[in-house]
Design an enzyme around this catalytic site. Structure first.
Site: not given
Ligand SMILES: NC(=O)C1=CN([C@@H]2O[C@H](COP(=O)(O)OP(=O)(O)OC[C@H]3O[C@@H](n4cnc5c(N)ncnc54)[C@H](O)[C@@H]3O)[C@@H](O)[C@H]2O)C=CC1
Ligand SMILES: CCCCCC(=O)/C=C/[C@H]1C=CC(=O)[C@@H]1CCCCCCC(=O)O
Length: 272
Positions: A12, A14, A17, A151
């Protein structure tokens, strides 16, 4: 831990964070391969970072962490390019209650699978060189948050998994150090949410306005954690109040009985 020359695989990366962590590691002389599900932003970030550092030190590969074949192939591409991976970082995540099964597949299963792939590669007792497995989790993984129960559950799953490996009596033989950074809300695209993506969005936005931290706060905490050789199993809070502070989940008993197992009873980093 000296980061110069370290070989990193991050998910992740791209934007947000993940990109911030990649940049900080590159600035310390590490080499980074990052994957992302978004090829457009991934390629653009790769180009920008290659201009700033060097084309050899950073590269992008498209992969969806929820797809076991894609994640494994991306990790193997990093091993082929670098010879080995020293630091694996699970960062990819989404927040959307409307697609909660998919959210679980990305946040919990994608992260746990990333840990398993990296652990198998790094374990000294299976011929590896040892290493570090870091996870970008959430303060949601430490408590409860009524805005996004699934989540929150996906992040609790990660902390339970990571701490179980970190606290294994065989961890010294594995030679793999584990850690989790646990931010409160962070000023990234993830906070640009639509109605129904979480419960009570407007209430959440009021809270976020006064509590959110910046990507640089998460990066600072991450850099402290990844370089701290004595931090195996550490959970690090990232918030305005306690930025970069080691914390712990705790079983609290109402009748003074002893904890049933060794869960989370490790000393804090730096303590013996
Ligand atoms: N922004 C926040 O308030 C907080 C975020 N976090 C966690 O930090 C991590 C990073 O989030 P942000 O940078 O804020 O989000 P972001 O949305 O800005 O960046 C996430 C990156 O992950 C990629 N990604 C999403 N699903 C993927 C998949 N299936 N496979 C591969 N890549 C995928 C996205 O394309 C994007 O580039 C996540 O795990 C998130 O849960 C934790 C606490 C607070
Ligand atoms: C105290 C709740 C803060 C909620 C902030 C927010 O709007 C959302 C942030 C989330 C986006 C991704 C995350 O991982 C963040 C969740 C943070 C939950 C914090 C729970 C804190 C607590 O248990 O006290």
């Amino acid at each position: 831990m000296n980061l110069s020359g370290k070989r990193v695989f991050l998910t992740g990366g791209a934007r947000g964070i993940g990109r911030g962590i990649s940049e900080a590691l590159l600035s310390k002389g590490a080499m980074v391969m990052f994957c992302d599900i978004n090829p457009g932003t991934g390629k653009q970030t790769e180009e920008e970072l290659q201009k700033q550092y060097s084309s050899d030190s950073v590269s992008f590969i498209k992969a969806d962490v929820a797809d076991s074949q894609q994640l494994k192939a991306a990790f193997e591409a990093a091993v082929t390019k670098f010879g080995a991976v020293d630091i694996h970082i699970n960062n990819a995540g989404i927040l959307d209650q409307r697609i909660w099964e998919r959210m679980f597949a990305v946040n919990a299963i994608g992260t746990i699978r990333g840990c398993q792939i990296a652990l198998e590669h790094m374990r000294r007792d299976k011929g590896g060189h040892g290493g570090v497995i870091m996870n970008v989790v959430s303060m949601g993984g430490l408590g409860s948050s009524y805005w996004f129960p699934a989540y929150t559950a996906s992040k609790h799953a990660v902390i339970g998994f990571v701490n179980s490996w970190a606290e294994s009596p065989y961890q010294p033989q594995h030679g793999v150090r584990w850690g989790c950074v646990c931010p409160v809300s962070v000023d990234t695209e993830m906070l640009n949410m639509e109605e129904n993506q979480i419960y009570d969005l407007s209430e959440n936005q009021k809270h976020t306005a006064t509590h959110k931290v910046q990507i640089s706060d998460v990066v600072d905490a991450f850099m402290k954690l990844v370089q701290d050789e004595n931090s195996n199993g550490a959970l690090m809070e990232v918030s305005r109040e306690n930025n970069g502070v080691y914390c712990r989940r705790q079983l609290v008993y109402m009748n003074n009985v002893s904890p049933p197992c060794f869960m989370d009873n490790l000393p804090f980093p730096g303590q013996t």
